[in-house]
Write an enzyme that holds these catalytic residues in place. Sequence first.
Site, short mmCIF file in Angstrom:
data_model
loop_
_atom_site.label_atom_id
_atom_site.label_comp_id
_atom_site.label_asym_id
_atom_site.label_seq_id
_atom_site.Cartn_x
_atom_site.Cartn_y
_atom_site.Cartn_z
N ILE A 95 37.67 -17.65 65.53
CA ILE A 95 38.08 -18.01 64.18
C ILE A 95 39.48 -17.47 63.88
O ILE A 95 40.10 -17.85 62.89
CB ILE A 95 37.08 -17.49 63.12
CG1 ILE A 95 36.87 -15.97 63.27
CG2 ILE A 95 35.76 -18.22 63.24
CD1 ILE A 95 35.96 -15.38 62.21
N ALA A 96 39.98 -16.57 64.72
CA ALA A 96 41.34 -16.04 64.58
C ALA A 96 41.74 -15.43 65.92
O ALA A 96 40.89 -14.99 66.70
CB ALA A 96 41.42 -14.99 63.47
N ALA A 97 43.05 -15.42 66.17
CA ALA A 97 43.58 -14.82 67.39
C ALA A 97 44.95 -14.24 67.07
O ALA A 97 45.82 -14.95 66.58
CB ALA A 97 43.68 -15.85 68.51
N SER A 99 47.61 -10.40 67.90
CA SER A 99 48.37 -9.73 68.94
C SER A 99 47.50 -9.04 69.99
O SER A 99 47.83 -9.02 71.17
CB SER A 99 49.32 -8.70 68.32
OG SER A 99 48.61 -7.76 67.54
N GLN A 102 40.95 -11.52 69.92
CA GLN A 102 40.41 -12.71 69.25
C GLN A 102 39.23 -12.26 68.38
O GLN A 102 38.59 -11.25 68.67
CB GLN A 102 39.91 -13.73 70.27
CG GLN A 102 40.96 -14.23 71.23
CD GLN A 102 40.36 -15.12 72.30
OE1 GLN A 102 40.30 -16.33 72.15
NE2 GLN A 102 39.94 -14.52 73.39
N VAL A 103 38.97 -13.03 67.33
CA VAL A 103 37.85 -12.73 66.44
C VAL A 103 36.86 -13.88 66.49
O VAL A 103 37.25 -15.05 66.36
CB VAL A 103 38.32 -12.48 65.00
CG1 VAL A 103 37.13 -12.14 64.10
CG2 VAL A 103 39.35 -11.36 64.94
N ASP A 249 50.07 -2.42 58.70
CA ASP A 249 50.17 -3.80 59.17
C ASP A 249 49.47 -4.76 58.20
O ASP A 249 48.61 -5.55 58.60
CB ASP A 249 49.52 -3.90 60.55
CG ASP A 249 49.97 -5.15 61.32
OD1 ASP A 249 50.98 -5.75 60.92
OD2 ASP A 249 49.31 -5.51 62.31
#
Length: 463
Positions: A95-97, A99, A102-103, A249
């Site tokens: 669902i996200a990637a 640095s 990945q999630v 961040d």
Amino acid sequence: MEETDSDYAATISKVHQRSAEKILQGCLANGGLYIKLGQGVAAVNHIIPKEYVQTLRKLEDQCLTRKPDEVRSLFQDDFGKAPEEIFESFVYEPIAAASLAQVFEGVTKDGQRVAIKVQYADLRKRFNGDLRTILFLQDVIAFIHKNYNFGWIVRDLQSTLREELDFVHEGKNAEKCANDLRKHSHIYVPKVLWEYTNKRVLTTEFIDGCKISDRESLRRLNINIAKLDVALFRAFAEQIFSTGFVHADPHPGNIFVRRDPRSGNPQLVLLDHGLYGRLNGEICHNLCRFWEAIVLKDHKAMKKYALALKVNDYRTFAEILLQRPLELKGARLTTGLTDEDLAYMTKQAKEHFDKVMETLRSMPRHIILVIRNLNTIRSIAMDHGDLVDRPKVMARCAIAALRQASGNSIRNFFYSAFRRVNFEYQLWKFSIQYWLITSYLKFLTSLGRAPDTTHLLNVTVDV
């Protein structure tokens, strides 16, 4: 081609876009630290051309994904089982990637929906090599351009950067952040599920929400963006001025917005707690006093507390923290920048980089991460239209932090109350002064007797 040519703007825009795409592909090809550098560039949206900002923002959560076999192999190595054996369900489409990882979305055996952050399998092996390569490139640039040397920042903070590789450390950071901000109901940090967490895998409760930069989704949620920005500023002001444990961040991919399931009120969800700055009490105190002095235009106090932070050039230090001119010009009492202000900041970056670097070198090292925080939330607010006066909101938080740190004695109570009243009075006085000047000029204009007021309208105003 000259800048005066009719097609100059269109041509230079194409050049910027082509260069931005090359940088994006270079960051994606190399991953890790290179993506972090690209994310940092995207946050400087008040100086660099929009083509770079818009292109490099893809690095927030849309980086290259890896094949399911890599994820399955990592789980086998770390847990002795495949993800589908550990969880009731595990969706291999990320669902996200970003640095470092990945999630993925999953559901535990007891039915809890979770977000599973899985580190890239080769990240640890490549980290040292990437770090050496970046330092080498920095040294080459410094040899050619003597003033443009950021290598010392990477060298000084490399141990902090390494901490990001340990997701157990990140989980502990998340819990500390949640505890530090527990009194702020508008802030939420997802809970860590430790039984599904190790150095390369971090599992937390799943959060439904949208990125803070997704204005269309914010409108659908009927979120007041100005109030949202105030909540954002207050949350990180609490960290900078009070707890000293600062999220370094907070780019839009790491800040979600949702409706609190219990109250229905808007709530900021802070994600990705791998990179933090740590400030001791003395540094927090001096930052509080310095920030208060900026808003009150007290140059004597600015100099005093900058020196306490080992910074000689207080003006440059203030502009680094604010990411805008120390003395704003124009009619609006906001952090929004005019074209003149933007031109000034660009000129400072180009022509006075030596002063900026000298100031950065002199300050306590973890303030570098505070600056990263401040610049990132400034970037978010700018995309929202600069609806809120960020320095003023944060100055009020600084005064509140000073009051909390001074104790509960009657003497301290009255002293703190006096400081707050004086602060609000000075802001009111600046506003009245500016209103009187502009009203007088408007009156003269209505009588047809107004002088050339160009220079008068550019008086310095309160932030």
